[in-house]
Scaffold this motif. Structure first.
Motif, mmCIF file in Angstrom:
data_model
loop_
_atom_site.group_PDB
_atom_site.id
_atom_site.type_symbol
_atom_site.label_atom_id
_atom_site.label_comp_id
_atom_site.label_asym_id
_atom_site.label_seq_id
_atom_site.Cartn_x
_atom_site.Cartn_y
_atom_site.Cartn_z
ATOM 1 N N ILE A 56 -2.270 -3.790 9.591
ATOM 2 C CA ILE A 56 -1.661 -2.580 10.150
ATOM 3 C C ILE A 56 -2.394 -2.151 11.412
ATOM 4 O O ILE A 56 -1.784 -1.715 12.376
ATOM 5 C CB ILE A 56 -1.722 -1.418 9.129
ATOM 6 N N ASN A 68 -13.439 -1.921 1.733
ATOM 7 C CA ASN A 68 -13.169 -0.593 1.170
ATOM 8 C C ASN A 68 -14.431 0.230 0.931
ATOM 9 O O ASN A 68 -15.146 0.505 1.884
ATOM 10 C CB ASN A 68 -12.342 -0.726 -0.114
ATOM 11 N N GLU A 124 -2.137 -4.525 5.321
ATOM 12 C CA GLU A 124 -0.974 -4.199 4.507
ATOM 13 C C GLU A 124 -0.901 -5.186 3.348
ATOM 14 O O GLU A 124 -0.542 -4.848 2.238
ATOM 15 C CB GLU A 124 0.289 -4.313 5.357
ATOM 16 N N ASP A 156 1.726 6.271 10.715
ATOM 17 C CA ASP A 156 1.468 5.752 9.377
ATOM 18 C C ASP A 156 2.033 6.745 8.373
ATOM 19 O O ASP A 156 1.566 7.891 8.296
ATOM 20 C CB ASP A 156 -0.036 5.574 9.136
ATOM 21 N N ARG A 187 -4.448 6.088 1.256
ATOM 22 C CA ARG A 187 -3.667 5.125 2.032
ATOM 23 C C ARG A 187 -3.308 3.897 1.188
ATOM 24 O O ARG A 187 -2.300 3.251 1.434
ATOM 25 C CB ARG A 187 -4.431 4.691 3.293
ATOM 26 N N THR A 228 6.364 1.490 -3.520
ATOM 27 C CA THR A 228 5.141 0.693 -3.388
ATOM 28 C C THR A 228 5.190 -0.569 -4.241
ATOM 29 O O THR A 228 4.282 -1.376 -4.167
ATOM 30 C CB THR A 228 3.874 1.500 -3.731
ATOM 31 N N LYS A 287 2.648 2.896 5.124
ATOM 32 C CA LYS A 287 3.066 1.796 5.990
ATOM 33 C C LYS A 287 3.051 2.278 7.429
ATOM 34 O O LYS A 287 3.136 3.478 7.706
ATOM 35 C CB LYS A 287 4.455 1.294 5.617
ATOM 36 N N THR A 326 -4.451 1.071 1.168
ATOM 37 C CA THR A 326 -4.605 -0.194 1.889
ATOM 38 C C THR A 326 -5.966 -0.807 1.572
ATOM 39 O O THR A 326 -6.790 -0.192 0.913
ATOM 40 C CB THR A 326 -4.538 0.053 3.401
ATOM 41 N N CYS A 327 -6.189 -2.017 2.051
ATOM 42 C CA CYS A 327 -7.533 -2.582 2.024
ATOM 43 C C CYS A 327 -8.073 -2.575 3.445
ATOM 44 O O CYS A 327 -7.384 -3.015 4.367
ATOM 45 C CB CYS A 327 -7.516 -4.031 1.524
ATOM 46 N N GLU A 340 -7.409 -3.108 8.922
ATOM 47 C CA GLU A 340 -6.719 -2.488 7.783
ATOM 48 C C GLU A 340 -5.524 -3.367 7.421
ATOM 49 O O GLU A 340 -4.670 -3.647 8.264
ATOM 50 C CB GLU A 340 -6.244 -1.077 8.135
ATOM 51 N N PRO A 343 0.816 -1.218 0.000
ATOM 52 C CA PRO A 343 0.000 0.000 0.000
ATOM 53 C C PRO A 343 0.853 1.274 0.000
ATOM 54 O O PRO A 343 2.045 1.231 0.292
ATOM 55 C CB PRO A 343 -0.779 -0.083 1.315
#
Lengths: 446, 446
Positions: free
Chosen positions: B320, B422, B337, A384, B278, A390, A345, B280-281, B335, A342
């Motif tokens: 995360i 999401n 990573e 974060d 971000r 990435t 981090k 991220t998922c 969340e 992502p």
């Protein structure tokens, strides 16, 4: 006729070939003495290696040492050694081991002419090259007629499974190591029988003499120099491969161990499908092959692949497998379990009660790269932040030219490289390598 | 007027309120005796808690204990206790601590009526409930007039930063713990001054008496029972949060610590953008809130979030951050990573020389899930096989109903749940929670 007899029929040099070899040996010796006379130096030619021991396969290297008196200056030995070698052979190239030497052909047979110091007693400190005549003498003095074919079988077996040779490209078994194993276990079948049960740290010694301590996977004490492990060049991976090959051969002896089929490259469509089925990302780094000694090249390539893998790991990109391949070009392949990460981090800081806690918070509290935090989790500070890279391709692109990958590889990469990902790799010229990379079969299974 | 004076003005119960409280206390006591008389039991009403100690904030719970003779049978105590409570209050509900008790209102003030055994000596083994009268007596006997406001300040500070209360929902500081800290350090400012330098494992004891060994982050020996840590309910995270809040308040005292602003939910467009930034998922598990005691609910939810996180980790999906939120429904947020992984994974087996090596190879040699191998890497067997779950949603969908998440949560989930990923989470009803989840600010920063 059983398998091993059949193998012997195929690998034994014929009477004709042996006659030609003997003639060339004689001719080289005479020419060396003559050439040395012209140069005004006193030397002694000595046949060493597998031909001297009658343990050679067909089409062997003929190894002739040129023994100089111990009083000779090193620079003289090197200069005269090369001069003699060049004078004797039909064509040649200079090579480098501990001294420069000459490799070439005479009457279409391969010959190496290697200068070295004559040493009377192997207990003197000596280089690997100087040790060779003692190895040759040891084997000649301890083998009987029956051993010779068994040595040939073992050598061919190792050739077939791809781990014959102590050089950096192979990291396998030297000829001398094969000879010692046959002397120790008596015959090829008995080597197989015992080696299939080897454990990491197996030690083989020929007498009760005190010897060095080694931590390699396989330790074979050199009977000529008990401070040396004859198997030191063998990688752990090849040690394991040999054990496994012996297990399999023991259960199911097949000609394919000695004479594996060629690797047939899969067609591009199959390779593309394989890639898709695995669902991984494969990244290749392609650049021209550095022009340097094979030993240096392979040892640098091996280290370079490890170094690149380590950097990827540090940045969170997990690698399932990596390999390199060389012809005129080099291709390093890395298969990733985690290729993308992502944008942000979670970066861990000190515990809240740690003296550095204040500085951590100060540093990040209004930092432009912060997505959220600094915050506290389980007593620790975290923040974060934006991730530097990435995906693994970005990372490798950014780092490749600044990593220390060995001088020759760094130079080659500076001349130009390509980074290819997935379908970009599926090209005719890479097909044989991708086939090996994906299938991970043993050589006798192809 | 400095900040703390201003806080006191806002939190001190006024003379009117205190008069009403005193009247209700008197009325409850009288009614308890009357009701007990009707039931034919002999009890003694005892005002305990913050009102008894005059350390209450505005709108307090009035805690009245009903002391039964030690000879009373437990079931009688419970039955009579409830009967008396219900007879005394205007309206009420049953609650459960160590005994059932009644919580309700009288003349619009909150009252709790709790039955317990009269114990003469705190060295007798007793439950937390039975200990309360001794706590009340200890504080009354050791505090002076000046302590009372300081206790109120500390309580409001902890309320403001969100960690006032020892219940499972909060895992923070109980009222009694606040009182002890003021008795120990003398005043609020001095608590702040000292607590900002607390380290993990700080121990506070009021005398030289032998006391138990504890491994919690903060240990405050109960002066009434040295075998007990008054701060045992405090989580490590809240311990750290308190230290940090004290550091910040010490450097920059602000009213916001005592009276933080409300969390203003971000609008959906901003939340969607935050998520995108971000990269991220975020996965949410939504289900109806189990109907059970708050303490049980929160302790199960906390464990459940940990258990789900652990399973994800086991399967290679890196998290995360995670949190849960409750109103009528529960939302657990995770969340990731690493949310997706390739179709295949590299599965490690034993070393080639290990007794299990043969079985490993036998198992996988012709297994339908194998993509390549078994092969040897660094002396170990490996095989590339199909991964069971290639993303965390699949994993959670498959495992959620079979994981042990606590009885009440398992039941609720069986009634129906949703797994949202999401953008599916970006809904009006979740907006306040997502705002907290993404921003990770401290309460005084909103």
């Amino acid at each position: 006729m059983d398998i091993e007899e059949e193998v012997l029929v195929r690998i034994m040099p014929g009477a004709d070939e042996n006659k030609r070899i003997a003639e060339v040996v004689e001719k080289v010796k005479v020419n060396i003495l003559e050439s040395a006379g012209t140069l005004g130096v006193e030397v002694e030619p000595l046949l060493v290696g597998s031909v001297a021991k009658d343990t050679h396969l067909s089409n062997p290297d003929i190894d002739i040492f040129v023994l100089f008196p111990p009083s000779t200056r090193r620079d003289e030995l090197e200069r005269y050694g090369l001069d003699i070698g060049k004078a004797v052979l039909d064509d040649f190239e200079e090579r480098y081991a501990e001294h420069p030497y000459v490799r070439g052909t005479l009457d279409e047979l391969s010959v190496e002419i290697v200068p070295c110091f004559r040493i009377e007693d192997p207990s003197q400190r000596m280089s690997a090259v100087d040790r060779t005549p003692f190895h040759t003498a040891y084997v000649i003095n301890h083998q009987n007629e029956g051993h010779k074919d068994q040595i040939r079988l073992l050598k061919q077996f190792l050739k077939g499974i791809g781990i014959y040779g102590a050089e950096a490209e192979v990291e396998g078994f030297s000829g001398y190591l094969c000879e010692l194993l046959i002397l120790y276990y008596g015959n090829f079948r008995n080597v197989v029988l015992n080696a299939k049960d080897w454990k990491k740290g197996t030690v083989i010694a020929f007498n009760e003499m005190a010897h060095g301590e080694f931590n390699e996977s396989l330790v074979v004490i050199d009977p000529v120099d008990p401070g040396r492990n004859v198997a030191s060049a063998l990688s752990e991976e090849n040690f394991a491969l040999f054990i496994h090959a012996c297990m399999e051969y023991h259960d199911n002896p097949k000609l394919e161990f000695f004479f594996p089929g060629d690797i047939v490259p899969e067609n591009l469509e199959d390779l593309r499908q394989k890639l898709e089925e695995r669902g991984t990302c494969v990244l290749g780094i392609s650049f021209p092959a550095p022009k340097t000694l094979s030993d240096i090249l392979h040892s640098q390539l091996r280290k370079a692949v490890r170094a690149i893998g380590k950097v990827c790991h540090m940045y969170g990109f997990g690698i399932i497998g990596s390999m390199y391949f060389v012809d005129r070009g080099v291709l390093m392949l890395f298969e990733f379990e985690i290729f993308s990460l992502p944008t942000i981090k979670s970066h861990k800081g000190p515990p809240v009660w740690h003296p550095n806690a204040f500085d951590f918070r100060e540093k990040w509290i209004a930092h432009e790269k912060v997505s959220s935090g600094p915050y506290i989790k389980n007593g620790n500070w975290y923040v974060d932040i934006e991730r530097e890279f990435t995906n693994a391709k970005e990372l490798i692109e950014a780092k490749l030219t600044s990593l220390n990958l060995g001088r020759h590889i760094n130079q080659s990469i500076m001349e130009g490289y390509g980074i290819l990902v997935n379908d970009e790799l599926v090209q005719e010229r890479f097909a044989p390598w991708l086939t090996v990379f994906f299938n991970k079969k043993f050589r006798w299974e192809y």
